[in-house]
Design an enzyme around this catalytic site. Structure first.
Site, PDB file in Angstrom:
ATOM      1  N   ASP A  39       0.855  -1.193   0.000  1.00  0.00           N
ATOM      2  CA  ASP A  39       0.000   0.000   0.000  1.00  0.00           C
ATOM      3  C   ASP A  39       0.889   1.240   0.000  1.00  0.00           C
ATOM      4  O   ASP A  39       1.623   1.477   0.949  1.00  0.00           O
ATOM      5  CB  ASP A  39      -0.890  -0.071   1.256  1.00  0.00           C
ATOM      6  CG  ASP A  39      -1.649   1.216   1.520  1.00  0.00           C
ATOM      7  OD1 ASP A  39      -1.829   2.002   0.570  1.00  0.00           O
ATOM      8  OD2 ASP A  39      -2.072   1.415   2.675  1.00  0.00           O
ATOM      9  N   ASP A  43      -3.973   4.010   2.704  1.00  0.00           N
ATOM     10  CA  ASP A  43      -5.423   3.816   2.881  1.00  0.00           C
ATOM     11  C   ASP A  43      -5.758   2.380   3.288  1.00  0.00           C
ATOM     12  O   ASP A  43      -6.925   2.018   3.418  1.00  0.00           O
ATOM     13  CB  ASP A  43      -6.193   4.215   1.613  1.00  0.00           C
ATOM     14  CG  ASP A  43      -5.861   3.323   0.421  1.00  0.00           C
ATOM     15  OD1 ASP A  43      -4.986   2.435   0.547  1.00  0.00           O
ATOM     16  OD2 ASP A  43      -6.471   3.505  -0.657  1.00  0.00           O
ATOM     17  N   ASP A  47      -1.841  -1.166  -3.896  1.00  0.00           N
ATOM     18  CA  ASP A  47      -2.093  -0.408  -5.123  1.00  0.00           C
ATOM     19  C   ASP A  47      -0.938  -0.557  -6.108  1.00  0.00           C
ATOM     20  O   ASP A  47       0.093  -1.177  -5.795  1.00  0.00           O
ATOM     21  CB  ASP A  47      -2.352   1.068  -4.790  1.00  0.00           C
ATOM     22  CG  ASP A  47      -1.341   1.619  -3.787  1.00  0.00           C
ATOM     23  OD1 ASP A  47      -0.141   1.298  -3.944  1.00  0.00           O
ATOM     24  OD2 ASP A  47      -1.726   2.341  -2.850  1.00  0.00           O
ATOM     25  N   ASP A 225     -10.248 -15.005 -16.198  1.00  0.00           N
ATOM     26  CA  ASP A 225     -11.088 -15.392 -15.084  1.00  0.00           C
ATOM     27  C   ASP A 225     -12.280 -16.217 -15.570  1.00  0.00           C
ATOM     28  O   ASP A 225     -12.909 -15.869 -16.572  1.00  0.00           O
ATOM     29  CB  ASP A 225     -11.581 -14.098 -14.425  1.00  0.00           C
ATOM     30  CG  ASP A 225     -12.320 -14.344 -13.132  1.00  0.00           C
ATOM     31  OD1 ASP A 225     -11.683 -14.805 -12.172  1.00  0.00           O
ATOM     32  OD2 ASP A 225     -13.537 -14.072 -13.062  1.00  0.00           O
ATOM     33  N   GLU A 284      -8.101 -19.656 -16.271  1.00  0.00           N
ATOM     34  CA  GLU A 284      -8.575 -20.161 -14.982  1.00  0.00           C
ATOM     35  C   GLU A 284      -9.811 -20.973 -15.329  1.00  0.00           C
ATOM     36  O   GLU A 284     -10.913 -20.442 -15.483  1.00  0.00           O
ATOM     37  CB  GLU A 284      -8.956 -19.030 -14.024  1.00  0.00           C
ATOM     38  CG  GLU A 284      -9.333 -19.579 -12.650  1.00  0.00           C
ATOM     39  CD  GLU A 284     -10.627 -19.049 -12.048  1.00  0.00           C
ATOM     40  OE1 GLU A 284     -10.877 -19.331 -10.876  1.00  0.00           O
ATOM     41  OE2 GLU A 284     -11.402 -18.370 -12.734  1.00  0.00           O
TER      42      GLU A 284
HETATM   43  C1  GLC Z   1     -12.459 -16.394 -10.194  1.00  0.00           C
HETATM   44  C2  GLC Z   1     -11.618 -15.564  -9.260  1.00  0.00           C
HETATM   45  C3  GLC Z   1     -12.391 -15.355  -7.991  1.00  0.00           C
HETATM   46  C4  GLC Z   1     -13.677 -14.613  -8.321  1.00  0.00           C
HETATM   47  C5  GLC Z   1     -14.475 -15.358  -9.375  1.00  0.00           C
HETATM   48  C6  GLC Z   1     -15.565 -14.500  -9.946  1.00  0.00           C
HETATM   49  O1  GLC Z   1     -12.648 -17.665  -9.753  1.00  0.00           O
HETATM   50  O2  GLC Z   1     -10.384 -16.182  -9.068  1.00  0.00           O
HETATM   51  O3  GLC Z   1     -11.650 -14.651  -7.050  1.00  0.00           O
HETATM   52  O4  GLC Z   1     -14.443 -14.475  -7.167  1.00  0.00           O
HETATM   53  O5  GLC Z   1     -13.678 -15.745 -10.454  1.00  0.00           O
HETATM   54  O6  GLC Z   1     -15.023 -13.524 -10.792  1.00  0.00           O
END
Ligand code: GLC
Length: 555
Positions: A39, A43, A47, A225, A284
């Site tokens: 940080d 805050d 970042d 994602d 992912e």
């Molecule tokens: C993926 C991310 C997770 C998030 C989800 C929804 O699994 O790693 O952190 O909550 O997608 O976007």
């Protein structure tokens, strides 16, 4: 391991063209969970300038690249995984210029930067969704998302039985302009994360443009994602099951891992390949089998997919070996490198998963040497290099993760793996912010003073020095990392070794041994000791591998 698999681990001929370094095939990629890394302004939230100021640490650690979790404009219902503007930086994380500066400095230090792309859903405050809510049923604005009429005589029931990954129905009913209940919209995650309609050309075009925006800025790749979620089965059929869908799971479901999703990645690959410098895509994706997962990394799709099967294994030789073999074989069957990951911002930290305390720590040390000796690319989640455990006792008033809150079960929450990184000093938040700042969006435990980067640096017995040494060796030893046929993994059957021992060769000169058992094992000496996760007594021709330990040898 079969000869076919060895051959499959080699770089495909078509990809060995001039100028291609294949940097990603054996890269060690460090995951920065931005809120909790560093940080700069006090805050209490990490970042972009914070990351920039800590680049010397990351370069010194010896990783090749960073993956930074989402820093785009977001109302933070899911801490950045709900994006309101894909081309803007959230003020809490800095500015676009801060990102440019970070990228420039990272590149100057030889670190590549991968950003997180969230294409399955937007924030409910994204301009498109705001417009959709205000627009009538059947409008083009609504068609960008998945709106449906409810079931039941008055539309009072959700359109189907899909459940949100975070718990509760995956549908939320809207209210029309006249105040009457209206249609429902789909959200596989929180209600603040409406799913986009990827059947629509406009949505596909928009994301190609978002990719171009970040590629033009110079990013080296994207972590994608929920890469298995964008396409839903036609007609949105019921799942027909009562049990809850886990984010981390292998179930066959009508909203995950549909064949149609691959067309999207083929289009993205063409775009990535049109840029110089081997820009990559990392999925992912949760697929029912490693074979299905391999589909995401076919030569004309993404470069890597996270290997959650490896992460899900207990610290047990047989289970680990089976997962390793299966991953190498399936990724190899499409010419892709395997990836290895032990922890991330969605799962319990592995020190804790492996039993916690001294045992969990010893196993985590051994697992690090195992992972970093495997062929392919490895992901290191911030703090694992310090041996951070999951924080299991965050006071309930601090818990903020929607997965924990929405499911009604704090044990499902992910706050415990997201506690800010301890840098220095003896009191929380351990130098997370600028000098004198005590702010920290999640509280760090009072017991972490021995786990700071400052405390572990220079201590030869620390996790941090183990990672530093392992990463330095991995760079120095030609047989590690690179997925060339001659450094593929070859299991060794050691005479007298119990089942709890894993041993393998990489190339002619490197051996890794892991003892997952609770008894020390005496074995013939394989060569000169390079690095070990615990004290390994070496006699003239025998060595003793302690319980829960691993060692690297030069043959
Ligand atoms: C993926 C991310 C997770 C998030 C989800 C929804 O699994 O790693 O952190 O909550 O997608 O976007």
């Amino acid at each position: 391991m079969t000869t076919e698999t060895l051959a499959a681990g080699a770089v495909p001929a078509g990809e060995s063209g001039a100028g291609r370094t294949h940097w990603w095939r054996d890269a060690v990629i460090y995951q920065v969970y931005i809120r909790s890394f560093a940080d700069s302004d006090g805050d209490g939230v990490g970042d972009l300038p914070g990351i920039r100021s800590r680049l010397p640490y990351l370069a010194g650690l010896g990783v090749d690249a960073l993956w930074i979790t989402p820093f785009y404009l977001s109302p933070m219902a899911d801490f950045g995984y709900d994006v309101a503007d894909y081309r803007a930086v959230d003020p809490v994380f800095g500015t676009l210029d801060d990102f440019r500066d970070l990228l420039t400095d990272a590149h100057a230090r030889g670190l590549r930067v991968i950003v997180d792309l969230v294409p399955n859903h937007t924030s409910d405050l994204h301009a498109w969704f705001v417009e959709a809510l205000a627009a009538p049923e059947g409008s083009a604005a609504r068609d960008r998302y998945i709106f449906r009429d409810g079931r039941g005589s008055r539309g009072e029931l959700p359109p189907n039985d899909w459940e949100s990954v975070f718990g509760g129905p995956a549908w939320t009913r809207t209210v029309d302009a006249d105040g009457r209940p209206g249609q429902w919209y789909l959200h596989l995650f929180a209600p603040e994360q409406p799913d986009l309609n990827w059947e629509l050309e406009e949505v596909r075009a928009e994301f190609l443009d978002v990719l171009r925006f970040w590629l033009d800025l110079g990013v080296d790749g994207f972590r994608i994602d929920v890469a298995h979620g964008m396409v839903k089965a036609p007609g949105l059929p019921d799942v027909g099951r009562a049990d809850h869908v886990e984010l981390i799971g292998n179930a066959v479901l009508p909203f995950f891992d549909q064949d149609g999703v691959h067309e999207i990645y083929r289009a993205w690959r063409v775009l990535l390949d049109s840029y110089p410098g081997e820009r990559i895509g990392v999925a992912e994706a949760w697929a029912p089998t490693p074979e299905r997962l391999a589909n995401y990394v076919r030569p004309d799709e993404l470069h890597q997919a996270f290997n959650f099967d490896f992460l899900a294994q207990p610290f047990q030789a047989g289970a680990l070996r089976a997962a390793i073999d299966h991953s190498l074989a399936t990724a190899g069957s499409v010419g892709a490198p395997s990836t290895w990951v032990l922890s991330n911002h969605d799962t319990k930290r592995h020190v804790t998963r492996y039993g916690g305390g001294a045992v969990g720590r010893a196993r985590a040390r051994a697992a690090a040497l195992l992972m970093l000796a495997l062929p392919g690319s490895a992901y290191v989640y911030q703090g694992e290099e310090l041996g951070l455990p999951e924080v299991l006792d965050i006071p309930v008033e601090f818990l903020v993760d929607p997965q924990g809150i929405q499911s009604g079960d704090p044990a499902k929450g992910r706050d415990g793996c997201r506690v800010p990184l301890p840098w220095s000093g003896t009191v929380p938040p351990y130098g997370f912010g600028p000098a004198g700042s005590t702010a920290s969006w999640l509280p760090a435990p009072a017991s972490w003073s021995s786990l700071t980067i400052e405390a572990e640096s220079g201590d030869p017995g620390s996790m941090l020095e183990l990672y530093r040494s392992a990463l330095a060796l991995r760079r120095a030893l030609p047989s590690l990392g690179a997925q060339t046929a001659d450094s593929a993994l070859m299991w060794l059957e050691l005479p007298g070794a119990p089942e709890a021992v894993l041993a393998f060769r990489r190339g002619d000169r490197f051996v890794c041994m892991v003892n997952t058992g609770s008894e020390a094992v005496t074995l013939p000496a394989p060569g000169a000791l390079l690095l070990a996760s615990a004290a390994v007594p070496v006699l003239a021709d025998s060595i003793t591998l302690p319980a829960d330990s691993a060692a690297w040898w030069r043959v």
